[in-house]
Every structure is written in C-alpha cells, then in structure tokens.
Scaffold this active site. Structure first.
Site, PDB file in Angstrom:
ATOM      1  N   GLY B  22       0.709  -1.482  -0.658  1.00 48.63           N
ATOM      2  CA  GLY B  22      -0.162   0.320   0.005  1.00 48.63           C
ATOM      3  C   GLY B  22       0.781   1.006   0.247  1.00 48.63           C
ATOM      4  O   GLY B  22       1.593   1.083  -0.235  1.00 48.63           O
ATOM      5  N   PHE B  23       0.220   2.732   0.591  1.00 51.65           N
ATOM      6  CA  PHE B  23       1.077   3.649   0.237  1.00 51.65           C
ATOM      7  C   PHE B  23       2.096   3.664   1.102  1.00 51.65           C
ATOM      8  O   PHE B  23       3.580   3.686   0.843  1.00 51.65           O
ATOM      9  CB  PHE B  23       0.273   4.703   1.508  1.00 51.65           C
ATOM     10  CG  PHE B  23      -1.345   5.273   0.745  1.00 51.65           C
ATOM     11  CD1 PHE B  23      -0.567   6.090  -1.242  1.00 51.65           C
ATOM     12  CD2 PHE B  23      -2.347   5.185   0.048  1.00 51.65           C
ATOM     13  CE1 PHE B  23      -1.208   6.454  -2.237  1.00 51.65           C
ATOM     14  CE2 PHE B  23      -3.156   5.275  -0.561  1.00 51.65           C
ATOM     15  CZ  PHE B  23      -2.971   6.105  -1.646  1.00 51.65           C
ATOM     16  N   VAL B  88       0.166 -13.152   3.454  1.00 46.70           N
ATOM     17  CA  VAL B  88       1.328 -13.410   4.547  1.00 46.70           C
ATOM     18  C   VAL B  88       0.681 -13.460   6.412  1.00 46.70           C
ATOM     19  O   VAL B  88      -0.243 -13.312   6.754  1.00 46.70           O
ATOM     20  CB  VAL B  88       2.441 -12.660   5.490  1.00 46.70           C
ATOM     21  CG1 VAL B  88       3.231 -12.438   6.736  1.00 46.70           C
ATOM     22  CG2 VAL B  88       3.203 -11.896   4.581  1.00 46.70           C
ATOM     23  N   GLU B 184     -18.505  10.240   0.691  1.00 41.61           N
ATOM     24  CA  GLU B 184     -18.537  10.471  -0.637  1.00 41.61           C
ATOM     25  C   GLU B 184     -19.154   9.228  -1.199  1.00 41.61           C
ATOM     26  O   GLU B 184     -19.992   9.558  -2.251  1.00 41.61           O
ATOM     27  CB  GLU B 184     -17.262   9.762  -0.142  1.00 41.61           C
ATOM     28  CG  GLU B 184     -16.004  10.592  -0.033  1.00 41.61           C
ATOM     29  CD  GLU B 184     -14.453  10.915  -0.148  1.00 41.61           C
ATOM     30  OE1 GLU B 184     -13.268  11.661  -0.818  1.00 41.61           O
ATOM     31  OE2 GLU B 184     -14.014   9.669   0.047  1.00 41.61           O
ATOM     32  N   ASP B 322      -1.988   1.594   8.148  1.00 42.11           N
ATOM     33  CA  ASP B 322      -3.276   2.007   8.798  1.00 42.11           C
ATOM     34  C   ASP B 322      -2.970   0.411  10.434  1.00 42.11           C
ATOM     35  O   ASP B 322      -3.403   1.162  11.174  1.00 42.11           O
ATOM     36  CB  ASP B 322      -3.810   1.396   8.128  1.00 42.11           C
ATOM     37  CG  ASP B 322      -4.306   2.677   6.946  1.00 42.11           C
ATOM     38  OD1 ASP B 322      -4.432   3.597   7.293  1.00 42.11           O
ATOM     39  OD2 ASP B 322      -5.247   2.105   6.085  1.00 42.11           O
TER      40      ASP B 322
END
Lengths: 457, 457
Positions: B22-23, B88, B184, B322
């Site tokens: 991810g980021f 994992v 959103e 996160d």
C-alpha cells in the site's frame, strides 16, 4: 398487421421486440427511432458490448467501460425504446410473446407484433464443454476478465515456480483457433511478454514466453483470403508465435493440450494457459425457434433466413446478426450492423407505407481488419489489401470510425496512443478468488464445472 | 547487524522485507532505492491500490486500472526490489523469517534482517461478520466491483419490481458509517440517481432514490472538525441525503437495516442496498506479531509502536501505515506515506552510517479532503478550511498532485472532466453471476458466507 402511419394517440402502437442488444439489436433499435412503434430491447446483460475489441480488454489495454456501455444509456434519448434485462428462454410464436427470466428468476412475457432476433452465438467446444473448465472462450465481458486474470496470472505463477519445467509450462500459452480473435490474442500475449512486462520479474525473463496458435485449418485468418493469410502467418512467425495449422485438438487439461497433427501423429504441448476461440454455436433459443417455426438451422445451429432476413412463413420474425444464416456471410460486426439496419428499415417502411415485398438484403463489404501487434495489422477493403503499418493505420481508422457512434474518439485514441508509445497497459488490474484446495488464486474452478468434473472422474 | 556502506560483491546485502504494497510499503520501498539493501515486497495482491479513490471505481467514474497499478510495474526500475505474491500468515521473530502462502497454496518463508510491516486494516463489522453477506465493505478492488454491481444493479432491480414498496426498497440505499468513505459514497450514489441515470428508465424516475447515511457518532466527517462537519452535514442535507446520526445498527439483512436511534427507540429502514464503511480492525497477522513480540494492540487491534515506529524490544521490526498505532494519528494515506518514508530512511541511515538513536517520527499534516458531489467538497489544510467549489478545487489539486507519482495527471483530469461535464460515468460495466435459486444476478451470495448462513439458520 399493418398500422396507418398517422397513428392516433388512442391506438396502441405496433410493438417491436428486439432480442439482444449487440450490434444488430442496437442498429435495429436506432433505425426505429422515428417510426411510430414501441420498441423493447431484451438482453441478459445491461450493456452493449463492442466485441471486436474484447481481446484488448482481455490483455489489459482497455477497461470494461471502454468496450461495454449500458444499453439504457446509449438509447436514453430514444423515447420509444425501453430496455428489459432478462434472459429469453423461448418464443410463443402463435401467441406472439417472448418468454424469459428476469435477473431475479421471476418469469416475464413480452408481447410483440414484430420480433427481431439477434441473440448472437456462443463459444463452441465441439461437444467438449468440459474444456471450458480450463480453456475459457472469448465472447463475453466475463470471458475477457477471466482471460485477463489468467494471462497476467500465468506470469505470477511462473514467478512462484520451483522447477524449470513448471516455469516453462506457465510461460507457454496455447491458443486454439486462428481466426481474427485467436490471431489478435496471440499478438497481444506476445507483446505483453516481450514489451509490457519487460524488467518486471527478477527470477526470469518474460521474453522466454512461447505462444502457440493451433488450428485445424490450413492458414490463419483464412476468411481474409490467401494473400493476407500468408502475410499474417509471416508476421506471426516473425514475432516468434508458433503456428500449428492442421492440428485437431484431442484433449485439453489444466496442464496442456493434445492435438493430432497434419500428418496424423499425436502431440502434446505443456501449457499453463489454454484459450479457446475455435468455434461458435447457436444458443438453445435458436433450436426453440426452429421447432416453433419450422425454420432450418445450419451446421452451427444458426437460423436460415429468407432474402428479407425473416424466417420462412413468419414475416413478423427477422433474424439478424451472428445468429442469422444467409449465404456465406461471415459472423462479423459489419454484417450484424447492416442486418439490424435492414430489419429496422423494413419494419419502418411497412408501418409507414403498408406491406409490400421489400428489396432483398444486400451486404456491402466494407472490409475486415485484424490487429496483430504494435504497428502491424492486416486489412482487406474491397480490392485493397494491406498489412504492416499501412494495415495498422487502416485498422485504427476503421475502429475509430465505428467507436465514435457511442464512445468518444479522443478517449480511445489517447488510450491507444498510451498503450503503443509507453511500456504500459493501463488495465492490468484483476480480481482474484480465494484459495480452495487444489486451485490457485488465478485459476478458481467455477462451481458448476467443478461439480461436473467431480461426477465424471 | 549493521553492514558497511561500501558493500563488497561477495557479502550478502542486508535484506529488508516489506509486508504490504500500500502507500506505506510503496514509499518505504522507493526510499530504499539507492540503499545497499535487498528489498522484498510481499503482498497478497499484485497491485498497489489507490484506496482514497476506491469509491470512484465503485460508482463508475474510474476503472480498476486507474486505481490499481501492478506493484512490479511501479517498482520495475528499482533493481534492488523484488515483489512476491503471497499472503503472510505469521512471522518467526526469533529466526527472522516471514511465513506465508503462495497463490498456489504452497508455503513460503522469506528471511529478513529488517522487517517493515504495513499490512493495513480490514473492514470491521463489530463482531457481526455475517453482515458482510449483505453489506459489503470498501477496502479492496473486489469490494469496489461488488458495490458497483450492487449500486447499478439496484436500479435494474427497481425496474423489475412489480409493486411500489418493492421498487421503493430497491431505490433506497443505506450507508453505515459517516466517515470520508461513507460521505463520498453517499454523494456519489445521489449523483448517480439524479444525474447519471437521468432519462434511462421508463418505469420510474431514478430521482426518487433515497440515500440514508447512518452513524453512531454526532456528526459526519467528525475528524475534519466541527466547522467542516457542519458544512458537510448541510451539503448532504441540501442534496437530499438523509442523515441519521447517533444511530447504532442492531441488525442487517437482505431487505434492510435496523437501528437504535439517539433517543433509544428502535427503527427499521427497508433498503435494497446496504453498504458498510463503519469501522476497521487489524488483520490476524497483527495478533500473531503481538504474541511473538509482546507488543501491545489498541482497541482496533493495531500495533502500538515506539516513537521511531518500531515495536518495543524489536528495533528490526517497523510497523507503519494503517496498522500502526501511534498517538491519535488517523488511518489516512498521508500518514502511511510519511511512515513508509520514515521507516525506509531510518534503515538507509543505519546501513550507511551505523546504528544510532534516530529522531522520532513527526507527522506533517498536509490536510484532508472529502469529495461530496460535483463541485462540492470539504477541505482542511492546516488553518485553512474550505467547502463548496473552493473545497472541490483543493480536492482536485491534492488528488492530482498525489496521483502523478504513478499515473499520468492528464488521464485522470480528462476522466474527471468527462465525468463532471457530461451526463455519463464511463465505467458502469459490471459482470454478473449466474442465477441460483433465491438470489438474483446482481446479488450472488458468496459460497463461504452462504454456508455459514445455512449452518446458523
């Protein structure tokens, strides 16, 4: 059956039902736009599919939305047209009703005065439907996404391989059927391996990929004529695609394919991915219609039509598109569009001017084109034959010209420009199923087929 | 553990394993580009997902390829990085090995000297995983496509409805969770109903749609502060979105949702579509790591880290993104990017200059933005608060600035320009499953959940 053109408000307008929202159905519906008729388009999917570019969706160039547009959206300004999502299962010819199932499983009946059947054809495995378990076809959006998952998944699987034979197997793609779709897929997979995935794997070079193109016929792209067929064969061979013409498939399993070669000897090819574009067959609906109307079916189950594209003895039923059998017209988008147009015009004329023997359908061959790889295509437009870059420019022009009717040209051109100029395909994202014992994320076994497989073994 | 910077060829370089692409993982891998280390990024999907725009994929604005790019492609020029596709399952902290499963189900072990854990979080149903059966979350590409199918499918189902209550139910969308994703989605679904689908249905007006936004808190977008929260609430109410704050969900089924309202009374809302963006929870791997290292977990199961983002007593294990619990930092892309950057730099410095107490991680808040509908967004950048058109322009700028790192700006801008200026969303195409008894094409029941449901009832 004819209705006066100046239709008073209190008279129910003539009801035209169109089965199938492909090229034929869409063109028929559009043609009927200003006719005093009420049109219902029934399709089991909510979208019109630009099937000639399905292979680009399957190989990561185009997104689903770029080749599938909602029928309702395309037809939203046609106020006399409604779209119904249902799978047509039968036609009550005597009562003039189309019988189908809603997505909820609820039955539906739609009455018609005129019926245009353009339900298309489906992939044929020549009596071996179990091949579909491992060798997906190329007819629907689902097929394209399955192939996308398998093609890009094969390289991932190659990266997990622990021995060279296993890796070689995952880097071998066997494509059955050397028609336009097979040739286009072969070219694209070759390009993915040699161009798109360059530098992406550390354990192996995707360039080691082998693409096999197998067909029972003598040459690839046979309908394009011997000259272009030879050029296509040369172009494919030049790229490194292994052509195995005159090869009849005798078995397909999860690890490869077996064929009987032109000299009658059996041969096995280990391949992690087998794709099937070899043949087509009419859906069950065609058989129902034949039984109900007495119409004849050709070898693939297509319905034989009169010169005005109606079924014999049933001037209220037209059959157009891939499901129509007339002379030796090929099952291509161009024939479907012209057939839909003809059927729509014929009904318009009948409604407006009363019945009368219409002029027979005449197909105007605007040419065919098949895209082989970046800057390479074969093109046949009347007496003009082209290949290489000229063919590719022709291909580009034809596709842009047709796409424009419902997608914007600029968007497609930009997408293609990106795909051709940079080392990237923008639509490589795939979704994956969960691991069950005996299958991997990229190759989930559809439940229905797995069950069939279990009962067989 | 430290290795000299001028690494001779015969010495194995320090091995950095990154769990999650991810980021956080992507930024860590990029930061390590020029460090004398060997990096392995392990992810269970082959792509990096631009999660902040997932809702645009779910509502037909963007394609999968526009928000999910292959990790291998993004990192292809990083010669010291390899990507491994695996889930994992555990970490052998003593032996320093990551343990996982390949997509084939085959086990894999990857040794590390440094480990960066950024496995992210998953949707939480607060102990009611059975809700997932009818109320999909919004974390993965699969989720986005499921929601796309359900949102556009709901209107198709409404068109098949035979009584007004059934139609009203299909035209009601209940969204649980009024964070950025919920807000959103609410804005987008409202826009789909009132703008995108205009003129597409003959039996009803999609404008009759009801969008309910339910949350246990006091105001939507609470993390944006009371001022913007109030503006967002006003904008949503102005559009016609029904806000039900202070509502605790007590039941979710295929036909609607039950809540306990702020005054304690029970209330039922009939809704054909229920979407869930209410909470997150750490994956099982976090629990494993806590057990193996003695690290603490916060209420959502996130791992508490030291100021240098490592686990206490384990300077070789960083947790970022996160999954990291540090102060009250929010689970947003910006924190993940900066955390990944920090972890990568910390390792680079250690390798190049030897160990030493690094400066603690400091988060630089560049602001947050949530898009409500065309031309309407709320934006909070330091002391600057904006909403309406100004907020939307800020949102556009922020997203273009971040997108540019791996997609081209022009493409995204063109897509958005098209979506905003014309009555169309280009990516409405969905695939559908086959009908089984008791379900419809748009709402196939996942096998695993169906089985669980069966054993429960």
């Amino acid at each position: 059956m004819t209705v006066d053109p100046g239709l008073p408000d209190h008279i129910t307008p003539r009801r035209v039902v169109i089965i199938g929202g492909g090229f034929a159905g869409l063109f028929a519906a559009r043609t009927l736009r200003h006719a005093p008729v009420q049109v219902t388009v029934v399709d089991r999917t909510p979208h019109h599919l630009f099937q000639p570019l399905l292979y680009q969706c399957a190989t990561g160039i185009l997104s689903e939305g770029q080749i599938a547009v909602p029928l309702r959206h395309v037809l939203r300004r046609h106020e006399n047209v409604d779209c119904v999502l249902a799978e047509v299962t039968d036609v009550d010819v005597a009562a003039r009703r189309v019988i189908g199932l809603r997505p909820t499983g609820r039955p539906i009946e739609i009455p018609y005065d005129d019926l245009i059947v353009c339900a298309g054809v489906q992939q044929s495995y020549f009596g071996h439907d179990e091949y579909a378990l491992v060798a997906p076809g190329m007819k629907t959006l689902e097929d394209a996404l399955t192939i996308r998952r398998r093609v890009f998944g094969a390289f991932e699987m190659a990266s997990t391989a622990t021995d060279p034979a296993e890796r070689r197997r995952w880097l071998t793609f066997a494509l059955v059927g050397a028609g336009p779709t097979g040739v286009e897929l072969a070219g694209q997979i070759h390009e993915v391996a040699t161009f798109t995935l360059r530098n992406e794997y550390r354990q192996f070079d995707p360039d080691e990929t082998t693409v096999l193109l197998l067909d029972g016929g003598k040459e690839p792209l046979a309908p394009f004529g011997p000259k272009l067929a030879a050029r296509a064969a040369k172009a494919l061979a030049g790229m490194g695609v292994e052509l195995h013409m005159g090869s009849i498939v005798t078995a397909v399993d999860a690890r490869g394919i077996e064929v009987k070669g032109p000299d009658g000897t059996a041969r096995r090819f280990d391949a992690g991915t087998v794709l099937w574009t070899a043949g087509v067959t009419a859906p069950a609906l065609a058989g129902q219609l034949a039984r109900r109307t007495g119409a004849e079916q050709d070898r693939a189950g297509r319905l034989k039509v009169r010169p005005d594209l109606t079924l014999p003895g049933h001037p209220e039923i037209s059959v157009v598109g891939d499901l129509m059998s007339l002379g030796h017209l090929p099952g291509v988008a161009e024939v479907a569009m012209q057939g839909g147009l003809y059927a729509g015009r014929r009904i318009t004329r009948q409604v407006e001017r009363g019945a009368g023997e219409p002029r027979p359908f005449r197909y105007h061959d605007l040419g065919s084109a098949a895209y082989i790889s970046r800057g390479r295509a074969v093109l046949s437009v009347g007496p003009v034959h082209a290949s290489g870059l000229v063919g590719w420019l022709g291909w580009l022009f034809i596709h842009l010209a047709f796409l424009t009717s419902f997608r914007n040209r600029l968007g497609a051109l930009l997408t293609w420009a990106t795909a051709f100029s940079r080392e990237t395909r923008r639509e490589r994202a795939v979704t994956m199923a969960r691991v069950k014992p005996g299958e991997d994320l990229y190759h989930p076994v559809p439940e229905s087929l797995a069950a069939r497989e279990r009962t067989r073994s």
